[in-house]
Scaffold this motif. Sequence first.
Motif, PDB file in Angstrom:
ATOM      1  N   GLY A   1     -30.677 -46.521  24.263  1.00 51.40           N
ATOM      2  CA  GLY A   1     -31.903 -47.071  23.697  1.00 51.40           C
ATOM      3  C   GLY A   1     -32.746 -47.863  24.669  1.00 51.40           C
TER       4      GLY A   1
ATOM      5  N   SER B   1     -33.870 -43.181  23.295  1.00 48.94           N
ATOM      6  CA  SER B   1     -34.561 -43.361  22.016  1.00 48.94           C
ATOM      7  C   SER B   1     -35.112 -44.782  21.920  1.00 48.94           C
TER       8      SER B   1
ATOM      9  N   GLY C   1     -34.530 -45.423  16.407  1.00 52.93           N
ATOM     10  CA  GLY C   1     -33.283 -44.668  16.477  1.00 52.93           C
ATOM     11  C   GLY C   1     -32.340 -45.054  15.353  1.00 52.93           C
TER      12      GLY C   1
ATOM     13  N   TRP D   1     -32.165 -43.060  11.968  1.00 47.93           N
ATOM     14  CA  TRP D   1     -31.413 -41.815  11.812  1.00 47.93           C
ATOM     15  C   TRP D   1     -29.956 -42.051  11.435  1.00 47.93           C
TER      16      TRP D   1
ATOM     17  N   ASN E   1     -28.097 -48.610  15.476  1.00 50.22           N
ATOM     18  CA  ASN E   1     -28.699 -47.893  16.606  1.00 50.22           C
ATOM     19  C   ASN E   1     -27.710 -46.914  17.223  1.00 50.22           C
TER      20      ASN E   1
ATOM     21  N   PHE F   1     -28.368 -43.068  17.440  1.00 53.61           N
ATOM     22  CA  PHE F   1     -28.434 -42.408  18.750  1.00 53.61           C
ATOM     23  C   PHE F   1     -27.462 -41.233  18.812  1.00 53.61           C
TER      24      PHE F   1
ATOM     25  N   LEU G   1     -28.831 -38.305  16.982  1.00 51.76           N
ATOM     26  CA  LEU G   1     -29.890 -37.687  17.781  1.00 51.76           C
ATOM     27  C   LEU G   1     -29.296 -36.877  18.928  1.00 51.76           C
TER      28      LEU G   1
END
Length: 286
Positions: free
Chosen positions: A111, A152, A157, A160, A273, A277, A280
């Motif tokens: 991040g 991200s 982030g 998600w 996060n 992440f 993602l």
Amino acid sequence: MSKLILGVDAGNYMAKVAGPYGVDSYRTAICEWFERNIEESFADDDMEFEIAGRKGFAGTIAAYEDVFGGSGAMFGDSKAHEDTKIRVLLAIHRYTDKYCPGVEDVTLVTGQPIVSHVDEEKERIQEMLVGHHKFTVNGTKRHIQIHNVGVSAEGAGAYWSSPEEGTIRILDIGSGTVNAATIIDTKYINNASDTFNFGMETVDTDNLDSVARGIVRATTRLKWNRNDSVYICGGIAREILPCIASHYVNARILQPILDEKGFVTVAEPVFSNAIGFYKLAKGVLG
């Protein structure tokens, strides 16, 4: 598993990691190496490392032994610096040592604060992390090949980790920054998102009402409405929720969900996060 996919939130206070085997975290304090005449143990995240020619201690031991005082963390609105490289490599070491010894090939998403989520800063992080890394942790030599790195925006982030339709506001309250992200129908909205350059280690945390008022003032300038769905993540999320909810009446805790190998884990909001992440990374880099 030939290549490990991870989400790594390399925070100033804690590193949080999510992957196919679950989550992990450690204290990200770093201090310079010195010869110890008494080798005291502080916690299970105590690490003595040598990475890219730099020797030091990381983890709880560094928080106690830092001769310069404070947490040994490098604060700021960008993660494109050497401490991030050390944090990420130590996070990978801990995760593989705990869950999948012998794995050396890694792909990850990490991040960057929203305000610094620009191409130049993202490329600096990618150039710093992609490649073959040889380093030592607690006397063990490690070889890690990082094949791909995605970067991200923090807060965005985190969305998600438990996505919803509609207009969603995310408050990612960290130790050095607060990220305020707006997602509408899964799309990130730049003009309603920002990073505030203060966090729980840079303000008076004895007065959470005051911290919350600062966050509310900053987000109302982004035209957030008091009736919006606001989700809070970070280590202080549960404690600060009542203070935020005194203005944002629909504020609640973000509950990140990790679903792997048939096991569903509802993690603490501090992992939002990292889990976002990871999802993602699986979708884009997997």
